[in-house]
Design a protein around this motif. Sequence first.
Motif, PDB file in Angstrom:
ATOM      1  N   UNK A 238      -3.285   1.920 -11.511  1.00 41.53           N
ATOM      2  CA  UNK A 238      -2.631   1.301 -10.363  1.00 41.53           C
ATOM      3  C   UNK A 238      -3.672   0.735  -9.414  1.00 41.53           C
ATOM      4  N   UNK A 239      -3.369  -0.412  -8.839  1.00 47.35           N
ATOM      5  CA  UNK A 239      -4.313  -1.092  -7.962  1.00 47.35           C
ATOM      6  C   UNK A 239      -3.573  -1.761  -6.808  1.00 47.35           C
ATOM      7  N   UNK A 240      -4.133  -1.625  -5.609  1.00 45.22           N
ATOM      8  CA  UNK A 240      -3.586  -2.320  -4.440  1.00 45.22           C
ATOM      9  C   UNK A 240      -4.421  -3.564  -4.164  1.00 45.22           C
ATOM     10  N   UNK A 241      -3.771  -4.648  -3.777  1.00 46.43           N
ATOM     11  CA  UNK A 241      -4.476  -5.892  -3.465  1.00 46.43           C
ATOM     12  C   UNK A 241      -3.925  -6.486  -2.182  1.00 46.43           C
ATOM     13  N   UNK A 242      -4.669  -7.412  -1.605  1.00 45.40           N
ATOM     14  CA  UNK A 242      -4.189  -8.166  -0.453  1.00 45.40           C
ATOM     15  C   UNK A 242      -3.136  -9.179  -0.903  1.00 45.40           C
ATOM     16  N   UNK A 243      -2.321  -9.647   0.021  1.00 45.40           N
ATOM     17  CA  UNK A 243      -1.291 -10.630  -0.309  1.00 45.40           C
ATOM     18  C   UNK A 243      -1.909 -11.884  -0.918  1.00 45.40           C
ATOM     19  N   UNK A 244      -3.078 -12.275  -0.426  1.00 44.39           N
ATOM     20  CA  UNK A 244      -3.730 -13.488  -0.937  1.00 44.39           C
ATOM     21  C   UNK A 244      -4.046 -13.378  -2.424  1.00 44.39           C
TER      22      UNK A 244
ATOM     23  N   UNK B 148       0.831  -1.205   0.000  1.00 44.49           N
ATOM     24  CA  UNK B 148       0.000   0.000   0.000  1.00 44.49           C
ATOM     25  C   UNK B 148       0.865   1.255   0.000  1.00 44.49           C
ATOM     26  N   UNK B 149       2.009   1.198   0.676  1.00 48.62           N
ATOM     27  CA  UNK B 149       2.899   2.357   0.705  1.00 48.62           C
ATOM     28  C   UNK B 149       3.338   2.757  -0.702  1.00 48.62           C
ATOM     29  N   UNK B 150       3.763   1.779  -1.484  1.00 50.35           N
ATOM     30  CA  UNK B 150       4.245   2.074  -2.835  1.00 50.35           C
ATOM     31  C   UNK B 150       3.105   2.568  -3.723  1.00 50.35           C
ATOM     32  N   UNK B 151       1.949   1.911  -3.657  1.00 58.48           N
ATOM     33  CA  UNK B 151       0.808   2.325  -4.478  1.00 58.48           C
ATOM     34  C   UNK B 151       0.394   3.755  -4.124  1.00 58.48           C
ATOM     35  N   UNK B 152       0.339   4.077  -2.819  1.00 52.98           N
ATOM     36  CA  UNK B 152      -0.032   5.434  -2.407  1.00 52.98           C
ATOM     37  C   UNK B 152       1.003   6.450  -2.868  1.00 52.98           C
ATOM     38  N   UNK B 153       2.277   6.096  -2.776  1.00 48.85           N
ATOM     39  CA  UNK B 153       3.334   7.022  -3.191  1.00 48.85           C
ATOM     40  C   UNK B 153       3.249   7.322  -4.688  1.00 48.85           C
ATOM     41  N   UNK B 154       2.809   6.348  -5.475  1.00 47.32           N
ATOM     42  CA  UNK B 154       2.699   6.534  -6.925  1.00 47.32           C
ATOM     43  C   UNK B 154       1.456   7.339  -7.297  1.00 47.32           C
ATOM     44  N   UNK B 155       0.355   7.080  -6.609  1.00 42.64           N
ATOM     45  CA  UNK B 155      -0.932   7.640  -7.036  1.00 42.64           C
ATOM     46  C   UNK B 155      -1.367   8.888  -6.272  1.00 42.64           C
ATOM     47  N   UNK B 156      -0.783   9.139  -5.101  1.00 40.73           N
ATOM     48  CA  UNK B 156      -1.195  10.269  -4.264  1.00 40.73           C
ATOM     49  C   UNK B 156      -0.060  11.275  -4.153  1.00 40.73           C
ATOM     50  N   UNK B 157      -0.215  12.418  -4.798  1.00 38.88           N
ATOM     51  CA  UNK B 157       0.848  13.433  -4.801  1.00 38.88           C
ATOM     52  C   UNK B 157       1.077  14.033  -3.418  1.00 38.88           C
ATOM     53  N   UNK B 158       0.102  13.873  -2.511  1.00 34.28           N
ATOM     54  CA  UNK B 158       0.236  14.406  -1.154  1.00 34.28           C
ATOM     55  C   UNK B 158       0.963  13.436  -0.222  1.00 34.28           C
ATOM     56  N   UNK B 159       1.165  12.219  -0.692  1.00 32.99           N
ATOM     57  CA  UNK B 159       1.815  11.194   0.133  1.00 32.99           C
ATOM     58  C   UNK B 159       3.282  11.108  -0.273  1.00 32.99           C
ATOM     59  N   UNK B 160       4.166  11.536   0.608  1.00 32.22           N
ATOM     60  CA  UNK B 160       5.595  11.611   0.283  1.00 32.22           C
ATOM     61  C   UNK B 160       6.351  10.474   0.967  1.00 32.22           C
ATOM     62  N   UNK B 161       7.120   9.759   0.176  1.00 27.07           N
ATOM     63  CA  UNK B 161       7.940   8.663   0.686  1.00 27.07           C
ATOM     64  C   UNK B 161       9.330   8.840   0.076  1.00 27.07           C
ATOM     65  N   UNK B 162      10.148   9.651   0.742  1.00 27.40           N
ATOM     66  CA  UNK B 162      11.407  10.102   0.159  1.00 27.40           C
ATOM     67  C   UNK B 162      12.392   8.964  -0.102  1.00 27.40           C
ATOM     68  N   UNK B 163      12.326   7.908   0.697  1.00 31.98           N
ATOM     69  CA  UNK B 163      13.310   6.832   0.549  1.00 31.98           C
ATOM     70  C   UNK B 163      13.198   6.105  -0.790  1.00 31.98           C
ATOM     71  N   UNK B 164      12.045   6.234  -1.464  1.00 32.55           N
ATOM     72  CA  UNK B 164      11.908   5.599  -2.780  1.00 32.55           C
ATOM     73  C   UNK B 164      11.723   6.642  -3.882  1.00 32.55           C
ATOM     74  N   UNK B 165      12.140   7.874  -3.600  1.00 31.77           N
ATOM     75  CA  UNK B 165      11.942   8.970  -4.546  1.00 31.77           C
ATOM     76  C   UNK B 165      12.524   8.704  -5.922  1.00 31.77           C
ATOM     77  N   UNK B 166      13.739   8.152  -5.966  1.00 31.16           N
ATOM     78  CA  UNK B 166      14.371   7.908  -7.265  1.00 31.16           C
ATOM     79  C   UNK B 166      13.652   6.798  -8.034  1.00 31.16           C
ATOM     80  N   UNK B 167      13.071   5.821  -7.292  1.00 37.12           N
ATOM     81  CA  UNK B 167      12.276   4.785  -7.961  1.00 37.12           C
ATOM     82  C   UNK B 167      10.978   5.383  -8.509  1.00 37.12           C
ATOM     83  N   UNK B 168      10.353   6.259  -7.739  1.00 38.15           N
ATOM     84  CA  UNK B 168       9.103   6.874  -8.184  1.00 38.15           C
ATOM     85  C   UNK B 168       9.301   7.679  -9.464  1.00 38.15           C
ATOM     86  N   UNK B 169      10.409   8.385  -9.542  1.00 42.88           N
ATOM     87  CA  UNK B 169      10.686   9.156 -10.751  1.00 42.88           C
ATOM     88  C   UNK B 169      10.790   8.238 -11.965  1.00 42.88           C
TER      89      UNK B 169
END
Length: 244
Positions: free
Chosen positions: A196-202, A161-182
């Motif tokens: 983009x879609x988030x799913x459960x592990x199952x 969910x962290x990665x999906x939110x970082x990609x789709x929500x401009x207000x959600x900042x996750x600096x440690x993966x900034x270069x990947x997001x770019x």
Amino acid sequence: MVDLVSYLLSKLNADLLSLVVVVLHRIWLRRNKFIFDGQFVPPLKVFLEASQLLEDFNRCNLREPFFSVSNDDSSRSCSFWDPPVAGLVKINWDASLNISSAVVGMGCVIRDANGFVLAAKCGVSRAVAEPVCAEAMAALFALEFCNDLGYVNVVSEGDSLQVIKAITDSEYHLHKIGHFLKAINQRANDFSVCKWSHCARDANEVAHLLARRAAFSGLCNVWTENMPLFISSVSFRDLLVSRL
């Protein structure tokens, strides 16, 4: 019976033969339950139990220890894989960390609206990353695979969910993966449609098994046909469950 066995031996690889043997054994147990206990077991349940039994057996024979990426923000509740709408393909991705070998394993699988597996890939990065960084690497890995195969209308799905939110929500900042997001956003611009879609592990089991395979073996594999059993059986189970 001999003719049937000969035919199966000539047409099926070892993985599919294993599945056939387990299914036949479950059918025999189903027959005994009905005759001696009066219990009726639905055919779909027979296949799902056989598939799960074989999957569990294969997992138990992975003796090398590895560490799977765990996301505290990823749902662990029961869910199921959901096919994309017609005209789109869905690519599921996941990552695993093998701390002892300093390897990040990444896996992705592409399926169409009918649940048919179009392609799958697993690969590694020779560096240990934080779980969220490994998941971001897997998201980029998946987009690059889709682009290489020429798909232009895609749904990219993962269980972080962290990665999906970082990609789709401009207000959600996750600096440690900034270069990947770019890099992810640049690659996403190559597609006509990229959702983009988030799913459960199952619901992400095939991608998880691929990532785990890469972390364990350290190898990169690509399949565009003749999918191995651990892909085809779990994908078929996903499709059956999604239609219940």
